[in-house]
Design a protein around this motif. Structure first.
Motif, short mmCIF file in Angstrom:
data_model
loop_
_atom_site.label_atom_id
_atom_site.label_comp_id
_atom_site.label_asym_id
_atom_site.label_seq_id
_atom_site.Cartn_x
_atom_site.Cartn_y
_atom_site.Cartn_z
N LYS A 284 0.67 49.28 28.20
CA LYS A 284 0.78 49.18 29.75
C LYS A 284 1.84 48.45 30.31
O LYS A 284 2.65 48.68 31.12
N GLU B 84 4.60 48.00 28.36
CA GLU B 84 5.81 48.55 28.02
C GLU B 84 6.10 49.67 28.88
O GLU B 84 7.49 49.94 29.29
N ASP B 85 5.06 50.24 29.31
CA ASP B 85 5.30 51.37 30.44
C ASP B 85 5.89 50.81 31.67
O ASP B 85 6.73 51.38 32.47
N MET B 86 5.64 49.52 32.07
CA MET B 86 5.95 48.98 33.27
C MET B 86 7.47 48.35 33.20
O MET B 86 7.96 47.77 33.94
N GLY B 87 7.88 48.04 31.79
CA GLY B 87 9.02 47.84 31.73
C GLY B 87 9.16 46.12 31.55
O GLY B 87 10.14 45.55 32.00
N LEU B 88 8.07 45.59 31.47
CA LEU B 88 8.08 44.15 31.38
C LEU B 88 8.40 43.55 30.33
O LEU B 88 8.36 43.99 29.25
N VAL B 89 8.27 42.07 30.25
CA VAL B 89 8.97 41.32 29.43
C VAL B 89 7.93 39.86 29.32
O VAL B 89 7.70 39.41 30.66
N GLN C 287 7.17 41.72 25.76
CA GLN C 287 6.43 42.99 25.28
C GLN C 287 5.76 42.63 23.91
O GLN C 287 5.97 41.64 23.38
N LYS D 177 5.07 43.95 20.77
CA LYS D 177 5.51 45.03 19.66
C LYS D 177 5.79 44.31 18.29
O LYS D 177 5.94 43.23 18.05
N HIS E 82 3.37 36.85 34.84
CA HIS E 82 4.16 37.59 35.80
C HIS E 82 3.94 37.12 37.10
O HIS E 82 3.06 36.17 37.42
#
Length: 406
Positions: free
Chosen positions: A337, A339-344, A346, A348, A371
């Protein structure tokens, strides 16, 4: 037996008072008899046929078998108090149990209502000498309902002397007995001593064996070691000086050989060799306690969904221990989720393994509440919903009992 003892004490006390001396009616032998022509009120006269009269001095009868008159009277009062108790509840109440304790004990073991109160009193006295309290007795009866019906007096003195030497202190012994009351009922010469000797022979010191006895109450009755188990232990690669050695030895000893084979074969299905599996047991012995079903579900998710390699599991055994529905799946879904929202930041690569090992509070602070408020609310709702997803048909799952889990 207690009735006979009471009568014996009363008789001894009466005899001692009559002669104004602190002795009993037992004696160890005659002093030399002396010839006499007259008797006094303090002597007994004997007139054998065709023989001169002899007297016997009362002081010739002596022993140390019984205590003084005062102590005899105290013992009689104690025995009379026992006689006044009507049933088992009275005995337990006088011993120190509350009404709630008595109710719990009788609920767990109803037949104690009919137990002979004198036998019950004797067993409670043994427990008192060990330092066991009423609250301890409730715990004991809860896990061993037949405890007070067992013959805990067999080899008692020798057993307690051995345990005091083994555990090192009365406090640790008390903790061990409350944890596993069967220590007082196991066959002393044919079970307890041989099992302890086996572990000492394998290099497990007594100081290392004590925490194992406390953490695994079934260690004594379940321990068996044959050549196949010894071969498995040697192939784990754990040295006798390692802190893991005592865990490896005890877990292999209490596990059935069929169960060990089944769990080794289960991990081999995912590409591990037998030696790799055994070395895994050496680094993380508690993997041996996990069920085949749990290992299969976690390995399937880690390899199939998370796309991690099998070697990652070898170096990170915690992936097999964590709950799939509560930790692995929700955190992995949240990583997708984010990653899909492009948040940091992440989640991984190596960060995924660190995130899985975090406590719940730290994980939420690191990846959710860091956030903005509206984004954090969306993430926390998604995470809570992911945690609420239960295993399919979990409520209708049947768990057939197979006895001891290992």
């Amino acid at each position: 037996m207690v009735v006979f003892s009471a009568a014996l004490y009363r008789g001894a006390s009466l005899f001692a008072r009559r002669f104004h001396i602190q002795t009993s009616h037992f004696f160890t032998g005659f002093h030399p008899l002396r010839n006499t022509d007259a008797t006094t009120s303090q002597s007994f006269k004997l007139y054998p046929l065709s023989s001169p009269p002899y007297i016997i001095n009362p002081s010739s009868f002596y022993t140390t078998a019984f205590p003084s008159v005062g102590i005899l009277d105290e013992n009689i009062e104690i025995l009379d108090a026992i006689d006044q108790q009507k049933d088992s509840a009275d005995v337990l109440r006088n011993w120190g149990c509350s009404e709630d304790d008595i109710s719990k004990i009788f609920t767990r073991r109803p037949s104690l209502h009919k137990m002979d109160i004198k036998i019950l009193q004797c067993k409670l006295e043994i427990l008192t000498d060990l330092g066991i309290t009423s609250s301890d007795l409730v715990k004991i009866i809860h896990c061993r309902p037949r405890f007070l019906n067992c013959r805990i007096n067999l080899w008692l003195n020798e057993r307690l002397a051995y345990f005091r030497a083994l555990f090192g202190s009365k406090e640790v012994l008390l903790k061990a007995i409350v944890r596993n009351p069967s220590l007082l009922t196991y066959d002393f010469h044919n079970k307890i001593k041989p099992v302890v000797a086996i572990y000492e022979k394998l290099g497990v010191s007594r100081s290392d064996l004590i925490p194992m006895l406390l953490s695994r109450p079934t260690l004594i009755p379940r321990s068996t070691l044959d050549n196949e188990k010894l071969d498995y232990i040697s192939r784990t690669g754990v040295s006798k000086e390692s802190r893991m050695y005592k865990h490896v030895v005890t877990l292999f000893a209490i596990s059935r050989i069929e169960t060990i084979r089944e769990k080794v074969m289960n991990l081999e299905k995912y590409g591990f060799s037998e030696d790799e599996v055994l070395r895994l047991f050496g680094r993380s012995p508690l993997v041996l306690t996990l069920s085949v079903d749990k290992v299969q579900r976690n390995m399937t998710y880690v390899l199939g969904t998370m796309k991690l390699s099998a070697n990652v599991v070898l170096s990170n055994p915690f992936l097999l221990f964590f709950n799939l529905e509560a930790i692995l799946k929700p955190r992995f879904l949240l990583a997708g989720k984010i990653e899909d929202m492009g948040l940091v930041p992440q989640i991984k690569g190596p960060a995924m393994l660190r995130a899985l090992r975090m406590s719940e509070k730290r994980f939420i602070a690191a990846f959710i509440t860091c956030h903005l408020e509206d984004v954090a609310n969306e993430l926390i709702n998604f995470y809570k919903n992911a945690k609420c997803v239960k295993r399919l048909a979990e409520s209708s799952k049947k768990n057939p009992s197979k006895g001891f889990p290992f």
